[in-house]
Design a protein around this motif. Structure first.
Motif, PDB file in Angstrom:
ATOM      1  N   ILE A  29       0.841  -1.202   0.000  1.00  0.00           N
ATOM      2  CA  ILE A  29       0.000   0.000   0.000  1.00  0.00           C
ATOM      3  C   ILE A  29       0.877   1.253   0.000  1.00  0.00           C
ATOM      4  O   ILE A  29       0.588   2.241  -0.690  1.00  0.00           O
ATOM      5  N   LEU A  30       1.978   1.192   0.759  1.00  0.00           N
ATOM      6  CA  LEU A  30       2.911   2.319   0.788  1.00  0.00           C
ATOM      7  C   LEU A  30       3.517   2.560  -0.589  1.00  0.00           C
ATOM      8  O   LEU A  30       3.691   3.714  -1.013  1.00  0.00           O
ATOM      9  N   ILE A  31       3.843   1.482  -1.295  1.00  0.00           N
ATOM     10  CA  ILE A  31       4.373   1.618  -2.650  1.00  0.00           C
ATOM     11  C   ILE A  31       3.324   2.260  -3.559  1.00  0.00           C
ATOM     12  O   ILE A  31       3.643   3.125  -4.393  1.00  0.00           O
ATOM     13  N   LEU A  32       2.066   1.861  -3.390  1.00  0.00           N
ATOM     14  CA  LEU A  32       0.973   2.464  -4.165  1.00  0.00           C
ATOM     15  C   LEU A  32       0.861   3.958  -3.860  1.00  0.00           C
ATOM     16  O   LEU A  32       0.732   4.781  -4.787  1.00  0.00           O
ATOM     17  N   ILE A  33       0.946   4.323  -2.589  1.00  0.00           N
ATOM     18  CA  ILE A  33       0.877   5.732  -2.206  1.00  0.00           C
ATOM     19  C   ILE A  33       2.059   6.504  -2.788  1.00  0.00           C
ATOM     20  O   ILE A  33       1.917   7.637  -3.261  1.00  0.00           O
ATOM     21  N   GLY A  34       3.240   5.859  -2.768  1.00  0.00           N
ATOM     22  CA  GLY A  34       4.409   6.495  -3.375  1.00  0.00           C
ATOM     23  C   GLY A  34       4.202   6.753  -4.853  1.00  0.00           C
ATOM     24  O   GLY A  34       4.628   7.780  -5.390  1.00  0.00           O
ATOM     25  N   GLY A  35       3.528   5.814  -5.518  1.00  0.00           N
ATOM     26  CA  GLY A  35       3.204   6.009  -6.934  1.00  0.00           C
ATOM     27  C   GLY A  35       2.250   7.169  -7.132  1.00  0.00           C
ATOM     28  O   GLY A  35       2.352   7.918  -8.117  1.00  0.00           O
ATOM     29  N   ILE A  36       1.307   7.337  -6.198  1.00  0.00           N
ATOM     30  CA  ILE A  36       0.372   8.464  -6.268  1.00  0.00           C
ATOM     31  C   ILE A  36       1.125   9.786  -6.104  1.00  0.00           C
ATOM     32  O   ILE A  36       0.853  10.772  -6.810  1.00  0.00           O
ATOM     33  N   VAL A  37       2.071   9.793  -5.179  1.00  0.00           N
ATOM     34  CA  VAL A  37       2.898  10.988  -4.981  1.00  0.00           C
ATOM     35  C   VAL A  37       3.608  11.353  -6.282  1.00  0.00           C
ATOM     36  O   VAL A  37       3.626  12.516  -6.709  1.00  0.00           O
ATOM     37  N   ARG A  38       4.172  10.343  -6.929  1.00  0.00           N
ATOM     38  CA  ARG A  38       4.927  10.588  -8.165  1.00  0.00           C
ATOM     39  C   ARG A  38       4.002  11.033  -9.300  1.00  0.00           C
ATOM     40  O   ARG A  38       4.308  11.960 -10.042  1.00  0.00           O
ATOM     41  N   SER A  39       2.860  10.348  -9.458  1.00  0.00           N
ATOM     42  CA  SER A  39       1.982  10.646 -10.594  1.00  0.00           C
ATOM     43  C   SER A  39       1.308  12.006 -10.465  1.00  0.00           C
ATOM     44  O   SER A  39       0.937  12.611 -11.475  1.00  0.00           O
ATOM     45  N   THR A  40       1.127  12.488  -9.220  1.00  0.00           N
ATOM     46  CA  THR A  40       0.498  13.796  -9.025  1.00  0.00           C
ATOM     47  C   THR A  40       1.525  14.922  -8.918  1.00  0.00           C
ATOM     48  O   THR A  40       1.149  16.085  -8.725  1.00  0.00           O
ATOM     49  N   GLY A  41       2.807  14.564  -9.030  1.00  0.00           N
ATOM     50  CA  GLY A  41       3.848  15.585  -8.945  1.00  0.00           C
ATOM     51  C   GLY A  41       3.960  16.191  -7.560  1.00  0.00           C
ATOM     52  O   GLY A  41       4.287  17.374  -7.416  1.00  0.00           O
ATOM     53  N   SER A  42       3.691  15.373  -6.531  1.00  0.00           N
ATOM     54  CA  SER A  42       3.679  15.881  -5.155  1.00  0.00           C
ATOM     55  C   SER A  42       4.970  15.600  -4.407  1.00  0.00           C
ATOM     56  O   SER A  42       5.043  15.816  -3.194  1.00  0.00           O
ATOM     57  N   GLY A  43       5.994  15.105  -5.110  1.00  0.00           N
ATOM     58  CA  GLY A  43       7.233  14.718  -4.445  1.00  0.00           C
ATOM     59  C   GLY A  43       7.893  15.833  -3.672  1.00  0.00           C
ATOM     60  O   GLY A  43       8.536  15.596  -2.642  1.00  0.00           O
ATOM     61  N   MET A  44       7.732  17.076  -4.162  1.00  0.00           N
ATOM     62  CA  MET A  44       8.291  18.219  -3.450  1.00  0.00           C
ATOM     63  C   MET A  44       7.190  19.028  -2.785  1.00  0.00           C
ATOM     64  O   MET A  44       7.345  20.223  -2.527  1.00  0.00           O
ATOM     65  N   GLY A  45       6.046  18.368  -2.507  1.00  0.00           N
ATOM     66  CA  GLY A  45       4.963  19.042  -1.800  1.00  0.00           C
ATOM     67  C   GLY A  45       5.400  19.525  -0.434  1.00  0.00           C
ATOM     68  O   GLY A  45       4.892  20.510   0.092  1.00  0.00           O
ATOM     69  N   CYS A  46       6.348  18.787   0.154  1.00  0.00           N
ATOM     70  CA  CYS A  46       7.034  19.226   1.371  1.00  0.00           C
ATOM     71  C   CYS A  46       8.500  19.434   0.981  1.00  0.00           C
ATOM     72  O   CYS A  46       9.226  18.453   0.773  1.00  0.00           O
ATOM     73  N   PRO A  47       8.946  20.671   0.874  1.00  0.00           N
ATOM     74  CA  PRO A  47      10.297  20.929   0.370  1.00  0.00           C
ATOM     75  C   PRO A  47      11.412  20.662   1.359  1.00  0.00           C
ATOM     76  O   PRO A  47      12.586  20.765   1.016  1.00  0.00           O
ATOM     77  N   ASP A  48      11.073  20.346   2.621  1.00  0.00           N
ATOM     78  CA  ASP A  48      12.081  20.036   3.625  1.00  0.00           C
ATOM     79  C   ASP A  48      11.738  18.701   4.276  1.00  0.00           C
ATOM     80  O   ASP A  48      10.665  18.138   4.047  1.00  0.00           O
ATOM     81  N   TRP A  49      12.686  18.189   5.073  1.00  0.00           N
ATOM     82  CA  TRP A  49      12.502  16.882   5.726  1.00  0.00           C
ATOM     83  C   TRP A  49      13.278  16.873   7.026  1.00  0.00           C
ATOM     84  O   TRP A  49      14.386  17.394   7.079  1.00  0.00           O
ATOM     85  N   PRO A  50      12.758  16.330   8.125  1.00  0.00           N
ATOM     86  CA  PRO A  50      11.502  15.583   8.248  1.00  0.00           C
ATOM     87  C   PRO A  50      10.276  16.469   8.399  1.00  0.00           C
ATOM     88  O   PRO A  50       9.157  15.997   8.284  1.00  0.00           O
ATOM     89  N   LYS A  51      10.478  17.770   8.684  1.00  0.00           N
ATOM     90  CA  LYS A  51       9.334  18.662   8.800  1.00  0.00           C
ATOM     91  C   LYS A  51       8.812  19.026   7.407  1.00  0.00           C
ATOM     92  O   LYS A  51       9.420  18.682   6.393  1.00  0.00           O
ATOM     93  N   CYS A  52       7.684  19.712   7.389  1.00  0.00           N
ATOM     94  CA  CYS A  52       7.082  20.124   6.122  1.00  0.00           C
ATOM     95  C   CYS A  52       6.808  21.623   6.208  1.00  0.00           C
ATOM     96  O   CYS A  52       5.988  22.052   7.033  1.00  0.00           O
ATOM     97  N   PHE A  53       7.528  22.399   5.400  1.00  0.00           N
ATOM     98  CA  PHE A  53       7.492  23.857   5.491  1.00  0.00           C
ATOM     99  C   PHE A  53       7.843  24.306   6.905  1.00  0.00           C
ATOM    100  O   PHE A  53       7.242  25.227   7.466  1.00  0.00           O
ATOM    101  N   GLY A  54       8.818  23.605   7.486  1.00  0.00           N
ATOM    102  CA  GLY A  54       9.314  23.972   8.806  1.00  0.00           C
ATOM    103  C   GLY A  54       8.411  23.615   9.957  1.00  0.00           C
ATOM    104  O   GLY A  54       8.668  24.008  11.096  1.00  0.00           O
ATOM    105  N   SER A  55       7.360  22.840   9.706  1.00  0.00           N
ATOM    106  CA  SER A  55       6.403  22.501  10.760  1.00  0.00           C
ATOM    107  C   SER A  55       6.128  21.008  10.764  1.00  0.00           C
ATOM    108  O   SER A  55       6.184  20.349   9.724  1.00  0.00           O
ATOM    109  N   TRP A  56       5.794  20.464  11.956  1.00  0.00           N
ATOM    110  CA  TRP A  56       5.448  19.045  12.042  1.00  0.00           C
ATOM    111  C   TRP A  56       4.055  18.787  11.491  1.00  0.00           C
ATOM    112  O   TRP A  56       3.747  17.675  11.091  1.00  0.00           O
TER     113      TRP A  56
END
Length: 340
Positions: A29-56
């Motif tokens: 299921i995680l692999i499927l979700i990863g595919g969704i991230v890739r197909s929707t172009g959401s890979g950089m939806g959070c430009p930082d890690w582990p936080k997202c836009f500097g927030s948890w």
């Protein structure tokens, strides 16, 4: 061994088998979700890690971001400097589900501790899956810091396949002796056929990653407005991938034919091989949809996930076919151990 000890052992075995099987399903299921991230172009939806836009907890609207967020994150957002809450939360939920998967894998490791006394490979392979998952998490951070480098993204996906294989091994090993598997003749021929099938299927997956990288280049150059031209700009690698799918299908059809010919009953191995043929068929259909219906996003993650599921089932078929030699233990059914 007393009855109480036997019951405790059976309960711990049953718990591990169920947990290991659940973990395999969740990883897919995680692999499927990863595919969704890739197909929707959401890979950089959070430009930082582990936080997202500097927030948890990532923002849901632009007003929650600092006024100069475009200056801070613009380069990492691949030119998409306007905040997109949908893409941000798709990527963030992917990360959360990844954490949940890691917890399950850790739980599988804990449940495998009793096997140290009776079947050590189950524990050590569960430990390997846990350690690889930790490395996979670190690699996920590199995917972000490298701004979706094709090499890192491909390595991230291939490592997911390795983790699936390790988990499938411990799951199949723990079920060995608790499920009935039909007797198959001429295993030498079947093993050779299976090895070719697995090897070429993995090659097809790798070629598929090259197609996806070519797709990224086409998307960058043409944009969404010319979606109908993406396929035409993929080059020869796409045509190799498309034509090779016929070979993959014929290999699976041949596998099912050989199993039918060399077994008197249609047991678990035959059922899995039949399912394999259908999985590959549906995978090819999703590929046709991608090629001729302008790459609909919904088909991309399904196509990828089915490819990895098929390779995993191939591996399980090989394990079951060679259980006595691979696991090096007797496959004896016991009435008291049938609670799976």
């Amino acid at each position: 061994m007393t009855n109480s000890r036997l019951i405790d052992e059976n309960n711990s075995n049953s718990l591990f088998r169920k947990l290991a099987l659940l973990t395999v399903v969740v990883v897919y299921i995680l692999i499927l979700i990863g595919g969704i991230v890739r197909s929707t172009g959401s890979g950089m939806g959070c430009p930082d890690w582990p936080k997202c836009f500097g927030s948890w907890v990532p923002p849901t609207e632009i007003s929650q971001l600092p006024p100069n967020y475009q200056e801070i994150y613009g380069a990492k957002l691949k030119g998409e400097i306007e905040f997109n809450a949908t893409k941000t939360w798709i990527e963030y939920l992917n990360r959360l589900f990844g954490v949940f998967t890691g917890i399950l894998i850790f739980g599988t490791l804990l449940a495998s501790i009793p096997f140290l006394k009776k079947d050590r490979p189950v524990f050590y392979m569960s430990l390997a899956a846990f350690l690889l998952t930790g490395f996979q998490g670190w690699l996920g951070s590199k995917v972000v810091s490298a701004e979706l480098s094709p090499f890192i993204v491909t390595l991230h996906m291939l490592l997911a396949i390795v983790i699936v294989f390790v988990l499938l091994y411990v799951t199949a090993r723990s079920y060995s002796g608790y499920v009935d598997v039909e007797k198959v003749q001429n295993r030498g021929i079947l093993n050779k056929w299976l090895k070719w099938t697995i090897s070429l299927s993995l090659l097809q997956v790798v070629i598929g990653t090259q197609v996806r990288e070519a797709m990224d280049v086409a998307i960058t150059g043409l944009g969404n407005a010319q979606r109908d031209k993406w396929i035409d700009n993929l080059g020869i690698v796409f045509y190799i991938h498309r034509s090779f799918s016929i070979v993959i299908f014929l290999l699976h059809a041949g596998l099912l034919y050989l199993l039918t010919k060399n077994s008197q009953t249609k047991g678990l191995i035959h059922k899995l091989s039949s399912a394999l043929l259908w999985i590959v068929f549906v995978e090819i259909i999703t590929g046709v949809i991608l090629a001729y219906l302008n790459v609909p996003p919904v088909a991309q993650p399904i196509h990828l996930t089915l490819a990895i599921v098929s390779v995993g089932v191939q591996f399980v078929v090989w394990l079951l076919l060679n259980a006595e030699s691979v696991f090096k233990k007797k496959r004896v059914l016991r009435a008291e151990n049938m609670n799976v």
